[in-house]
Design a protein around this motif. Structure first.
Motif, PDB file in Angstrom:
ATOM      1  N   MET A   1     -16.565  -2.159 -18.870  1.00 18.64           N
ATOM      2  CA  MET A   1     -15.328  -1.039 -18.943  1.00 18.64           C
ATOM      3  C   MET A   1     -16.094  -0.369 -19.923  1.00 18.64           C
ATOM      4  N   THR A   2     -15.568   0.798 -19.195  1.00 15.76           N
ATOM      5  CA  THR A   2     -16.569   2.556 -19.647  1.00 15.76           C
ATOM      6  C   THR A   2     -16.148   2.390 -21.376  1.00 15.76           C
ATOM      7  N   GLU A   3     -17.506   3.107 -21.801  1.00 17.35           N
ATOM      8  CA  GLU A   3     -17.690   3.662 -22.987  1.00 17.35           C
ATOM      9  C   GLU A   3     -15.862   3.979 -23.865  1.00 17.35           C
ATOM     10  N   ALA A   4     -15.277   4.833 -23.070  1.00 17.30           N
ATOM     11  CA  ALA A   4     -14.441   5.663 -23.628  1.00 17.30           C
ATOM     12  C   ALA A   4     -12.652   5.161 -23.580  1.00 17.30           C
ATOM     13  N   THR A   5     -13.144   3.618 -22.595  1.00 16.89           N
ATOM     14  CA  THR A   5     -12.137   2.997 -22.346  1.00 16.89           C
ATOM     15  C   THR A   5     -11.812   1.888 -23.513  1.00 16.89           C
ATOM     16  N   ILE A   6     -12.912   0.999 -23.611  1.00 14.34           N
ATOM     17  CA  ILE A   6     -12.768   0.322 -24.568  1.00 14.34           C
ATOM     18  C   ILE A   6     -12.555   0.018 -25.966  1.00 14.34           C
ATOM     19  N   THR A   7     -11.737  -0.730 -26.401  1.00 10.74           N
ATOM     20  CA  THR A   7     -11.659  -0.084 -27.754  1.00 10.74           C
ATOM     21  C   THR A   7     -12.243  -0.825 -28.800  1.00 10.74           C
ATOM     22  N   ASN A   8     -12.483  -0.782 -30.305  1.00  7.08           N
ATOM     23  CA  ASN A   8     -12.839  -1.299 -31.366  1.00  7.08           C
ATOM     24  C   ASN A   8     -12.454  -2.640 -30.897  1.00  7.08           C
ATOM     25  N   THR A   9     -10.662  -2.898 -30.904  1.00  5.54           N
ATOM     26  CA  THR A   9     -10.730  -5.048 -30.651  1.00  5.54           C
ATOM     27  C   THR A   9     -11.516  -5.169 -29.579  1.00  5.54           C
ATOM     28  N   GLU A  10     -11.747  -4.673 -28.248  1.00  8.41           N
ATOM     29  CA  GLU A  10     -12.306  -5.144 -27.252  1.00  8.41           C
ATOM     30  C   GLU A  10     -14.244  -4.901 -27.907  1.00  8.41           C
ATOM     31  N   LEU A  11     -14.175  -4.056 -28.522  1.00 10.14           N
ATOM     32  CA  LEU A  11     -16.024  -4.362 -29.201  1.00 10.14           C
ATOM     33  C   LEU A  11     -15.903  -5.843 -29.823  1.00 10.14           C
ATOM     34  N   LEU A  12     -15.157  -6.192 -30.954  1.00 10.82           N
ATOM     35  CA  LEU A  12     -15.214  -7.197 -31.706  1.00 10.82           C
ATOM     36  C   LEU A  12     -14.865  -8.654 -31.102  1.00 10.82           C
ATOM     37  N   GLU A  13     -14.265  -8.144 -29.957  1.00  9.63           N
ATOM     38  CA  GLU A  13     -14.068  -9.611 -29.072  1.00  9.63           C
ATOM     39  C   GLU A  13     -15.527 -10.378 -28.219  1.00  9.63           C
ATOM     40  N   LEU A  14     -16.077  -8.841 -27.638  1.00  6.93           N
ATOM     41  CA  LEU A  14     -17.267  -9.208 -27.308  1.00  6.93           C
ATOM     42  C   LEU A  14     -18.265  -9.886 -28.170  1.00  6.93           C
ATOM     43  N   ALA A  15     -18.342  -9.092 -29.179  1.00  2.00           N
ATOM     44  CA  ALA A  15     -19.401  -9.362 -30.997  1.00  2.00           C
ATOM     45  C   ALA A  15     -19.004 -11.168 -31.303  1.00  2.00           C
ATOM     46  N   VAL A  16     -17.662 -11.136 -30.914  1.00  5.12           N
ATOM     47  CA  VAL A  16     -17.498 -12.651 -31.410  1.00  5.12           C
ATOM     48  C   VAL A  16     -17.370 -13.696 -30.585  1.00  5.12           C
ATOM     49  N   ASP A  17     -17.411 -13.378 -28.895  1.00  9.17           N
ATOM     50  CA  ASP A  17     -18.142 -14.142 -28.144  1.00  9.17           C
ATOM     51  C   ASP A  17     -19.134 -14.086 -27.988  1.00  9.17           C
ATOM     52  N   VAL A  18     -20.391 -13.769 -28.033  1.00 11.44           N
ATOM     53  CA  VAL A  18     -21.370 -14.052 -28.244  1.00 11.44           C
ATOM     54  C   VAL A  18     -22.193 -14.341 -29.003  1.00 11.44           C
ATOM     55  N   ALA A  19     -20.882 -13.720 -30.689  1.00  8.63           N
ATOM     56  CA  ALA A  19     -21.739 -14.892 -31.942  1.00  8.63           C
ATOM     57  C   ALA A  19     -21.563 -16.420 -31.772  1.00  8.63           C
ATOM     58  N   ARG A  20     -20.813 -16.536 -30.614  1.00  8.33           N
ATOM     59  CA  ARG A  20     -20.697 -17.952 -31.175  1.00  8.33           C
ATOM     60  C   ARG A  20     -21.599 -18.578 -30.401  1.00  8.33           C
ATOM     61  N   GLU A  21     -22.259 -18.407 -29.116  1.00  6.69           N
ATOM     62  CA  GLU A  21     -23.411 -18.520 -28.199  1.00  6.69           C
ATOM     63  C   GLU A  21     -23.852 -18.778 -28.778  1.00  6.69           C
ATOM     64  N   ALA A  22     -24.626 -17.285 -29.480  1.00  6.50           N
ATOM     65  CA  ALA A  22     -25.735 -17.697 -30.540  1.00  6.50           C
ATOM     66  C   ALA A  22     -25.432 -18.991 -31.390  1.00  6.50           C
ATOM     67  N   ALA A  23     -24.911 -18.939 -32.066  1.00  2.00           N
ATOM     68  CA  ALA A  23     -24.203 -20.428 -33.062  1.00  2.00           C
ATOM     69  C   ALA A  23     -24.965 -21.344 -32.239  1.00  2.00           C
ATOM     70  N   ALA A  24     -24.673 -21.335 -30.944  1.00  2.03           N
ATOM     71  CA  ALA A  24     -24.161 -22.757 -30.656  1.00  2.03           C
ATOM     72  C   ALA A  24     -25.600 -23.065 -31.032  1.00  2.03           C
ATOM     73  N   LEU A  25     -26.215 -22.349 -30.367  1.00  2.00           N
ATOM     74  CA  LEU A  25     -27.504 -22.380 -29.952  1.00  2.00           C
ATOM     75  C   LEU A  25     -28.601 -22.826 -31.260  1.00  2.00           C
ATOM     76  N   VAL A  26     -28.392 -22.081 -32.173  1.00  2.00           N
ATOM     77  CA  VAL A  26     -29.452 -21.642 -33.323  1.00  2.00           C
ATOM     78  C   VAL A  26     -28.996 -23.362 -34.175  1.00  2.00           C
ATOM     79  N   ARG A  27     -27.772 -23.561 -33.854  1.00  2.01           N
ATOM     80  CA  ARG A  27     -27.255 -24.831 -33.998  1.00  2.01           C
ATOM     81  C   ARG A  27     -27.783 -26.145 -34.064  1.00  2.01           C
ATOM     82  N   GLU A  28     -27.844 -25.855 -31.986  1.00  6.56           N
ATOM     83  CA  GLU A  28     -28.978 -27.595 -31.535  1.00  6.56           C
ATOM     84  C   GLU A  28     -30.180 -26.979 -31.692  1.00  6.56           C
ATOM     85  N   ARG A  29     -30.846 -25.649 -32.086  1.00 13.53           N
ATOM     86  CA  ARG A  29     -32.353 -25.615 -32.400  1.00 13.53           C
ATOM     87  C   ARG A  29     -33.225 -26.390 -33.658  1.00 13.53           C
TER      88      ARG A  29
END
Ligand code: IPD
Length: 274
Positions: A1-29
């Motif tokens: 998705m280009t920067e012109a078309t991505i919405t703030n909500t879509e940026l948040l969705e990406l942040a949440v997906d990545v944070a969940r993956e990182a949190a799972a790694l941190v929890r495991e470690r």
């Protein structure tokens, strides 16, 4: 998705997906042995291999999704990028707690657009509590905890305030902070030092703290949490602290002026013109 078309909500969705993956790694470690990998501003300012691993994961995922964006991370990433979006990341906020196996510690990811934070997630790893905020059209910000709206605490006299704080890693700054806390303490209910600035800001947002003040924070410590606090009815001010570093003051809008005056009177802030 280009920067012109991505919405703030879509940026948040990406942040949440990545944070969940990182949190799972941190929890495991955390189930394995955790050791100090290096120190930073002082011997007490530690970094573990897991901080670095978490930052690498977050950076990789965001780069795969949005290769042109900038990225600033606590553990050394600083890439300006070529788009108007920059990510500000603390791969483990509360590293000392993580090292000792104490709660809380969090993954914190914010997205800013042309220098304004527009989306943020703070994920408390031990409890799996997820705080999010997104800026809508205009200046409105919506904040949630596990998908439900949150709001700051009601108006009460300062004498009944529970106030969060934290201490910088540089001993000279800590000494000044301790003096200021000693002056503030007799005027409030009590203080808490939980060990994660990002979550301290979320506590003001959900009303489990009345206010929060700390000097010496960096953008990765406060960017996402400050947006969560603002969207829940708090005012957040970045100013200059008594030790010469950035001080963050956060309190519900209705009590902000009173709290700021108390913090200033106790000696947390640099004198005007200093
Ligand atoms: C620290 C935590 C702590 C605060 C420190 C921060 P880190 O972040 O947020 O609560 O008092 O000032 O540096 O080093 O654990 O990411």
């Amino acid at each position: 998705m280009t920067e012109a078309t991505i919405t703030n909500t879509e940026l948040l969705e990406l942040a949440v997906d990545v944070a969940r993956e990182a949190a799972a790694l941190v929890r495991e470690r955390r189930r394995e042995h955790v050791d100090v990998a290096a120190t930073k501003t002082s011997a007490t300012d530690v970094v573990t291999l897991v901080d670095r691993e978490s930052e690498a994961l977050i950076r990789g995922r965001i780069h795969d999704a949005r290769p042109d964006d900038g990225f600033l991370g606590e553990e050394g990433s600083d890439d300006a990028g070529t788009s108007t979006v920059r990510w500000i990341v603390d791969p483990i906020d509360g590293t000392v707690n993580f090292l000792y196996g104490l709660a809380p510690y969090a993954v914190s990811i914010a997205a800013e657009r042309e220098g304004v934070v527009v989306a943020g997630v703070v994920l408390d790893v031990p409890t799996d509590t997820e705080y999010t905020a997104v800026r809508g059209s205009g200046d409105g910000v919506t904040s949630r905890r596990d998908g439900e709206p949150i709001s700051v605490r009601e108006d009460t006299p300062l004498a009944e305030w529970l106030v969060g704080t934290g201490f910088n890693y540089v001993p000279e700054v800590r000494a000044l902070q301790a003096q200021a806390i000693a002056r503030l303490l007799p005027t409030i209910r009590d203080i808490r030092r939980m060990g994660s600035a990002a979550l301290d800001l979320c506590r003001v947002a959900e009303g489990t703290y009345d206010g929060y003040v700390e000097e010496g924070l960096h953008p990765w410590d406060h960017s996402a949490g400050a947006l969560v606090a603002q969207g829940a009815g708090a005012t957040v001010e970045l100013t200059r602290g008594v030790g010469g570093r950035v001080a963050v003051i956060c309190a519900p809008e209705h009590g902000f002026r009173t709290f700021r005056d108390a913090v200033d009177g106790a000696g947390f802030l640099a004198a005007p013109g200093e």
